[in-house]
Scaffold this active site. Structure first.
Site, PDB file in Angstrom:
ATOM      1  CD  GLU A 266      -2.837  -1.104   2.448  1.00 13.24           C
ATOM      2  OE1 GLU A 266      -3.837  -0.376   2.375  1.00 13.24           O
ATOM      3  OE2 GLU A 266      -2.540  -1.787   3.444  1.00 13.24           O
ATOM      4  NE  ARG A 268       7.791   6.778  -5.679  1.00 15.28           N
ATOM      5  CZ  ARG A 268       7.228   6.912  -6.858  1.00 15.28           C
ATOM      6  NH1 ARG A 268       5.920   6.832  -6.971  1.00 15.28           N
ATOM      7  NH2 ARG A 268       7.948   7.132  -7.946  1.00 15.28           N
ATOM      8  N   GLY A 283       0.315   1.727   4.258  1.00 18.90           N
ATOM      9  CA  GLY A 283      -0.282   2.806   3.478  1.00 18.90           C
ATOM     10  C   GLY A 283       0.578   4.062   3.449  1.00 18.90           C
ATOM     11  CB  SER A 286       8.117   6.600   0.413  1.00 18.43           C
ATOM     12  OG  SER A 286       6.886   7.181   0.039  1.00 18.43           O
ATOM     13  CB  ALA A 309       0.510   4.057   7.764  1.00 17.65           C
ATOM     14  CG  ASP A 324       7.042   1.956  15.611  1.00 17.65           C
ATOM     15  OD1 ASP A 324       6.941   0.748  15.323  1.00 17.65           O
ATOM     16  OD2 ASP A 324       7.130   2.380  16.782  1.00 17.65           O
ATOM     17  CB  ALA A 325       2.821   4.511  11.627  1.00 18.49           C
ATOM     18  CE  LYS A 361      26.899   9.855  10.441  1.00 24.15           C
ATOM     19  NZ  LYS A 361      27.716  10.423   9.330  1.00 24.15           N
TER      20      LYS A 361
END
Length: 399
Positions: A266, A268, A283, A286, A309, A324-325, A361
């Site tokens: 959901e 990219r 959702g 990316s 998401a 995590d979102a 990093k």
């Protein structure tokens, strides 16, 4: 059959024989004004296979001059003589090719017998509607036809993602208006707009791009791959061998990117990104690609990962990782790892070295297994923890 085998052996043992990497016959759409190829569709793509058919096709073109040729590829115009000669050589296989899924290259020739082979341009130059294309080496493409051939090989899984030289293909593919599976030159539509609209012949334009969509060129080989919006997968993407589900909305998958098995997407998946089986791209999430911007290393995501998401990923992940979102995990992002989590992570990743102070990093964590990236809601610190959760896909959605 013995005669055919002898013919192939003689052809392959000839001093000028050059083994192909790939070959196939393509249906070409020509520009309405320029006559240049706008798109190519291969009914059958032979990739390191069917060398007997290659012998037949090249023998049929024995005295033909290529339309285009270089050390790495060659293109010939298909005409009636080529089809007749090819079918004569394929005579031992004609009976079992009729109405069966055998000998696909023979079936292509049989279908070409029924097709109109060429048309005349206003300049009276012969424009072949079908081209025979041979790729000898994986060098930068010299033609639209070879670019389409490589993109198809990626989508079919005949060539692994990120394995082919795609340098310069954007310059070879014209930006065109797509209406269904038909391509139109933009300048043609501009100059003919009045006449086309007066006569009700102006096409319904679906989109304008150099690339067709995945489903315009490829039908998934299995029934449990779901694409809920044809605009969300570009030609040249690979959707795995089954179980991939792509939801509408913010989802997208670019060319030379793909999944290795059942996944939920959901978000990219940018060009060059490879996603492992069992992973869920939430959702709006990316994953950075390499076509533009500062990211140069292609990203791989392991098995059974979860990208929450609206998260952003700019490093590779091993297996069993969680974002995590809403957080960004980039190469330069600083993460703190607590001593209790460090011990567990070193069990999963024996080569991972501890640093004094416990700060890393994102680039130093790239490719590690079992990481859970979070942001502390009280102090805002970015943390990397040992993942304690296994979040499986909903199997009912991927059968």
């Amino acid at each position: 059959m013995q005669n055919f085998k002898r013919f192939v052996d003689d052809f392959q043992n000839s001093p000028d024989y050059k083994k192909p990497l790939a070959f196939g016959i393509a249906k070409i759409q020509h520009g309405q004004h320029t006559g240049k190829p706008l798109s190519a569709a291969y009914p059958v793509l032979n990739w390191g296979e069917a060398l007997g058919a290659y012998a037949v096709f090249m023998h049929a073109f024995k005295h033909a001059t290529p339309l285009n040729s270089s050390a790495s590829e060659a293109i010939y115009g298909v005409d009636a003589r080529f089809i007749q000669h090819g079918l004569e050589l394929f005579k031992p296989f004609l009976a079992e090719s009729l109405g069966a899924h055998k000998h696909p290259n023979v079936q292509v020739l049989l279908e070409l017998q029924r097709a109109q082979l060429y048309s005349q341009s206003p300049k009276q130059e012969q424009l072949y509607n079908y081209h025979f294309v041979v790729l000898y080496e994986d060098k930068p493409c010299q033609s639209l036809e070879s670019a389409y051939m490589k993109l198809l090989a990626l989508s079919l899984g005949k060539a692994p993602l990120r394995s082919l030289n795609l340098e310069g293909i954007f310059g070879l593919l014209p930006n065109v208006a797509w209406s269904g599976n038909s391509a139109y030159e933009l300048e043609y539509l501009r100059t003919q707009e009045i006449a086309l609209k007066v006569h009700g012949a102006y096409p319904c334009i679906d989109f304008i791009d150099k690339f067709p969509r995945y489903l315009m060129q490829v039908l998934p080989a299995v029934d449990n791959i779901r694409l809920l919006d044809s605009a969300k997968a570009r030609f040249g993407a690979y959707l795995g061998k089954g179980g991939y589900t792509q939801m509408p909305g913010a989802s997208y998958i670019n060319f030379n990117a793909g999944v290795e098995g059942a996944c939920m997407n959901e978000g990219r998946i940018s060009s060059s990104v490879v996603v492992g089986e069992g992973t869920d791209i939430g959702g709006g999430a990316s994953v950075l690609g390499v076509l533009s911007g500062g990211n140069k290393e292609p990203i791989s995501i392991g098995k059974n990962c979860l990208l929450g998401a609206n998260s952003v990923l700019g490093i590779s992940l091993g297996d069993g990782c969680i974002l995590d979102a809403g957080i960004g995990v980039l190469a330069g992002t600083i993460f703190e790892i607590a001593p209790k989590d460090l011990e567990k992570l070193q069990e999963l990743n024996p080569a991972f070295k501890a640093k004094e102070g416990g700060f890393y990093k994102g680039a130093e964590l790239s490719g590690l297994h079992g990481l859970h990236f979070r942001q502390n809601s009280q102090n805002g610190k970015m943390c990397a923890m040992a993942s304690k959760r296994h979040i499986p896909l909903n199997t009912n959605l991927h059968h």
